[in-house]
Write an enzyme that holds these catalytic residues in place. Sequence first.
Site, PDB file in Angstrom:
ATOM      1  N   LYS A   1       0.845  -1.202   0.000  1.00  0.00           N
ATOM      2  CA  LYS A   1       0.000   0.000   0.000  1.00  0.00           C
ATOM      3  C   LYS A   1       0.880   1.251   0.000  1.00  0.00           C
ATOM      4  CE  LYS A   1      -0.371  -0.428   5.037  1.00  0.00           C
ATOM      5  NZ  LYS A   1      -1.190  -0.988   6.142  1.00  0.00           N
TER       6      LYS A   1
ATOM      7  N   TYR B   1      16.325  29.640   9.316  1.00  0.00           N
ATOM      8  CA  TYR B   1      15.141  30.372   9.790  1.00  0.00           C
ATOM      9  C   TYR B   1      15.049  30.329  11.313  1.00  0.00           C
ATOM     10  CZ  TYR B   1      13.108  30.430   5.064  1.00  0.00           C
ATOM     11  OH  TYR B   1      12.854  30.635   3.745  1.00  0.00           O
TER      12      TYR B   1
HETATM   13  C1  LIG Z   1      -0.334  -1.917   6.851  1.00  0.00           C
HETATM   14  C2  LIG Z   1      -0.868  -3.211   7.330  1.00  0.00           C
HETATM   15  C3  LIG Z   1      -0.025  -4.320   7.466  1.00  0.00           C
HETATM   16  C4  LIG Z   1       1.479  -4.223   7.342  1.00  0.00           C
HETATM   17  O1  LIG Z   1       1.959  -3.812   8.584  1.00  0.00           O
HETATM   18  P1  LIG Z   1       3.531  -3.606   8.859  1.00  0.00           P
HETATM   19  O2  LIG Z   1       3.573  -3.206  10.280  1.00  0.00           O
HETATM   20  O3  LIG Z   1       3.950  -2.526   7.908  1.00  0.00           O
HETATM   21  O4  LIG Z   1       4.203  -4.884   8.578  1.00  0.00           O
HETATM   22  C5  LIG Z   1      -0.595  -5.553   7.783  1.00  0.00           C
HETATM   23  N1  LIG Z   1      -1.933  -5.656   7.991  1.00  0.00           N
HETATM   24  C6  LIG Z   1      -2.767  -4.597   7.908  1.00  0.00           C
HETATM   25  C7  LIG Z   1      -4.213  -4.777   8.168  1.00  0.00           C
HETATM   26  C8  LIG Z   1      -2.262  -3.334   7.598  1.00  0.00           C
HETATM   27  O5  LIG Z   1      -3.087  -2.289   7.535  1.00  0.00           O
END
Ligand SMILES: *Cc1c(COP(=O)(O)O)cnc(C)c1O
Length: 353
Positions: free
Chosen positions: A35, A249
Amino acid sequence: MSLSPQALIHTDNIVANWRTIGALVPGARPGAVVKANAYGHGVGPVALALHEAGCRTFFVAYVEEGAELRDIVGPDAIIMAFNGAEPEDAELVRASKITPVINALPALKGWLGLSDTPEYAVHIDTGMNRLGVRLEDLAALKSLTAANPPVHIMSHLVDSDDRSRAINTQQLERFTEAASGFPEAQKSFANTGGCFMGATYGFDVVRPGIGLYGGGPPTPEGVTLKPGMTLEAPILTVQAVQPSETVGYGATYQVETPRMLATVALGYGDGFPRSASNKGVASLGGIHCPIVGRVSMDLITIDVTQAQDLAMPGAFAQFIGAEVLLEEQAARAGTVGYELVTGLGHRVRRIYD
Ligand SMILES: *Cc1c(COP(=O)(O)O)cnc(C)c1O
């Protein structure tokens, strides 16, 4: 062109990490969470490399991400979308063969109300209180789905960052119990941290994300992950500054002894967090050079006094990679590796090895 930040994406390392994590949960098939553009690494090359290595189960958040992924990996992989789907998405779900994860009973009723309902998964909430059918609704879930059961059942760990927390084993028990009501469905439970907790968390398929990219909680004894990317920024200028002069800044950094400073092309406009001001580091040839003054939109100034031989315009300073570990840099900026890598913007050129 070369005077802009770049991220060298190590697809070989990502594949190696996928294998390393998979080996921690023997008996489970290793999937991959890609994702958010493969956590900022670029979903095209990352998913292709993982597919080539044998990965056949991918997870994204949105159905639209799944459709994009389908065009990348071809027809032979399972693609699940965590955030679910509405009946209006059915056409896209069918066309791209996405398995949406349905996260609540009302959404499930809508999905099952379709004529010719596409295959779907169900998320069961075992403690997160975020997404998923609640445990008290399990009986309702079972009767609702009796005629058209889910192909996959999943749940998600609350605190896999801390393997010592009792909530992990409680959730494991709750999930084992709840999932037993769906004997035909595939099951998944473990994100990266869950895989670090060993085989009992594995079920049929695992869902590592951040670990593929070299981040996440501390690895089990004897296990090391490789960086998924090396983020680098070119030095634009190098200058000597004298005591009482300030940097950047707000003049938040005051020089106390003569220093050599370099200013590099990277800033919060590239997604590098402003909260790293006066806290983060860059590396020149393995020598850590502290960020001095505020991170601005397009520029960061670092103290290169200890690495003067290497500090010259056009040289690249590393901000994430083998010399500046993702989670350590993120912690300096008060955040986590997830946010650091997913936040990197379009101006950071991705270069694939
Ligand atoms: C993003 C996600 C993962 C992956 O989790 P990590 O901690 O990045 O390994 C697994 N399961 C779900 C439901 C997620 O939303």
